[in-house]
Design a protein around this motif. Structure first.
Motif, PDB file in Angstrom:
ATOM      1  N   LEU A   8      -4.503  -0.900 -58.070  1.00  0.00           N
ATOM      2  CA  LEU A   8      -4.664  -2.310 -58.408  1.00  0.00           C
ATOM      3  C   LEU A   8      -5.059  -3.011 -57.118  1.00  0.00           C
ATOM      4  CD1 LEU A   8      -1.460  -2.747 -60.576  1.00  0.00           C
ATOM      5  CD2 LEU A   8      -3.788  -2.423 -61.375  1.00  0.00           C
ATOM      6  N   GLN A   9      -6.095  -3.845 -57.175  1.00  0.00           N
ATOM      7  CA  GLN A   9      -6.601  -4.473 -55.957  1.00  0.00           C
ATOM      8  C   GLN A   9      -6.947  -5.928 -56.202  1.00  0.00           C
ATOM      9  OE1 GLN A   9      -9.430  -1.134 -55.999  1.00  0.00           O
ATOM     10  NE2 GLN A   9     -11.031  -2.671 -55.655  1.00  0.00           N
ATOM     11  N   SER A  10      -6.971  -6.716 -55.115  1.00  0.00           N
ATOM     12  CA  SER A  10      -7.137  -8.161 -55.240  1.00  0.00           C
ATOM     13  C   SER A  10      -8.590  -8.594 -55.423  1.00  0.00           C
ATOM     14  CB  SER A  10      -6.532  -8.878 -54.027  1.00  0.00           C
ATOM     15  OG  SER A  10      -7.181  -8.460 -52.848  1.00  0.00           O
ATOM     16  N   ASN A  11      -9.548  -7.709 -55.151  1.00  0.00           N
ATOM     17  CA  ASN A  11     -10.949  -8.035 -55.423  1.00  0.00           C
ATOM     18  C   ASN A  11     -11.731  -6.762 -55.673  1.00  0.00           C
ATOM     19  OD1 ASN A  11     -11.646  -6.985 -52.862  1.00  0.00           O
ATOM     20  ND2 ASN A  11     -11.315  -8.979 -51.919  1.00  0.00           N
ATOM     21  N   ARG A  12     -12.972  -6.908 -56.062  1.00  0.00           N
ATOM     22  CA  ARG A  12     -13.766  -5.752 -56.468  1.00  0.00           C
ATOM     23  C   ARG A  12     -13.940  -4.756 -55.335  1.00  0.00           C
ATOM     24  NH1 ARG A  12     -16.350  -5.281 -60.964  1.00  0.00           N
ATOM     25  NH2 ARG A  12     -16.547  -7.511 -61.273  1.00  0.00           N
ATOM     26  N   SER A  13     -14.062  -5.223 -54.105  1.00  0.00           N
ATOM     27  CA  SER A  13     -14.220  -4.323 -52.961  1.00  0.00           C
ATOM     28  C   SER A  13     -12.892  -4.181 -52.250  1.00  0.00           C
ATOM     29  CB  SER A  13     -15.266  -4.870 -51.994  1.00  0.00           C
ATOM     30  OG  SER A  13     -15.324  -4.080 -50.837  1.00  0.00           O
ATOM     31  N   LYS A  14     -12.222  -3.071 -52.430  1.00  0.00           N
ATOM     32  CA  LYS A  14     -10.885  -2.836 -51.876  1.00  0.00           C
ATOM     33  C   LYS A  14     -10.823  -3.122 -50.378  1.00  0.00           C
ATOM     34  CE  LYS A  14      -7.542   0.890 -51.343  1.00  0.00           C
ATOM     35  NZ  LYS A  14      -7.293   2.295 -51.591  1.00  0.00           N
ATOM     36  N   GLN A  15     -11.918  -2.892 -49.652  1.00  0.00           N
ATOM     37  CA  GLN A  15     -11.924  -3.072 -48.204  1.00  0.00           C
ATOM     38  C   GLN A  15     -11.709  -4.533 -47.808  1.00  0.00           C
ATOM     39  OE1 GLN A  15     -14.076  -1.418 -50.034  1.00  0.00           O
ATOM     40  NE2 GLN A  15     -14.359   0.603 -49.189  1.00  0.00           N
ATOM     41  N   ASP A  16     -12.001  -5.473 -48.706  1.00  0.00           N
ATOM     42  CA  ASP A  16     -11.915  -6.893 -48.370  1.00  0.00           C
ATOM     43  C   ASP A  16     -10.635  -7.569 -48.845  1.00  0.00           C
ATOM     44  OD1 ASP A  16     -14.448  -6.622 -47.308  1.00  0.00           O
ATOM     45  OD2 ASP A  16     -15.439  -7.312 -49.132  1.00  0.00           O
ATOM     46  N   GLY A  17      -9.697  -6.824 -49.379  1.00  0.00           N
ATOM     47  CA  GLY A  17      -8.496  -7.464 -49.906  1.00  0.00           C
ATOM     48  C   GLY A  17      -7.307  -6.542 -49.930  1.00  0.00           C
TER      49      GLY A  17
END
Length: 143
Positions: A8-17
């Motif tokens: 589960l991640q805060s935005n589509r690109s895991k690297q940015d969130g």
């Protein structure tokens, strides 16, 4: 179901969130129709989500899944949804349950510490410490 393959991640690109990969999850009995599955998070994963602020609303809730996470009825692994192409959640029900104090496990007069356990993670830098009172069995006495 291998829950460690779900992120589960805060935005589509895991690297940015912020993101969290699940450790353990269970499928709720009787809630599998072959296509839709309801997964229950364990307390550790759920607390981590809250601490990181991941998936608090639709705009910050994306899910990626590794290919070996699950298989179809023929045993074929699913096609991965990688972290840079994560799917946004269609719905997020926000937290509307108030935190509760569960236990006071220790009052230590030598160290000056009181250990309190709460029902969910709390924001420690905004605790109103003056509102926490040690109460004697005499209802007219408190510290």
């Amino acid at each position: 179901l291998n829950a460690t393959g779900i992120t589960l991640q805060s935005n589509r690109s895991k690297q940015d969130g912020s993101s969290i990969s699940l450790k353990v999850a269970t499928i709720k009995p009787g809630e599998i129709d072959g296509v839709t599955v309801r997964i229950r998070l364990n307390n550790s994963d759920f607390d981590s989500l809250k601490l990181l602020g991941v998936c608090t609303k639709i705009s910050d809730c994306y899910i990626s899944i590794e290919s070996l996470t699950l298989a179809d009825t023929s045993g074929l692994s699913m096609i991965a949804v990688n972290t840079t192409q994560a799917h946004q959640a269609d719905d997020v029900t926000g937290d509307n349950v108030n935190v509760r104090m569960l236990t006071v496990s220790e009052v230590n007069y030598n160290s000056g510490e009181v250990i309190i356990e709460f029902s969910e993670p709390i924001i420690t830098n905004i605790v109103n410490y003056s509102a926490i009172k040690l109460v004697d069995s005499d209802p007219n006495f408190f510290a």
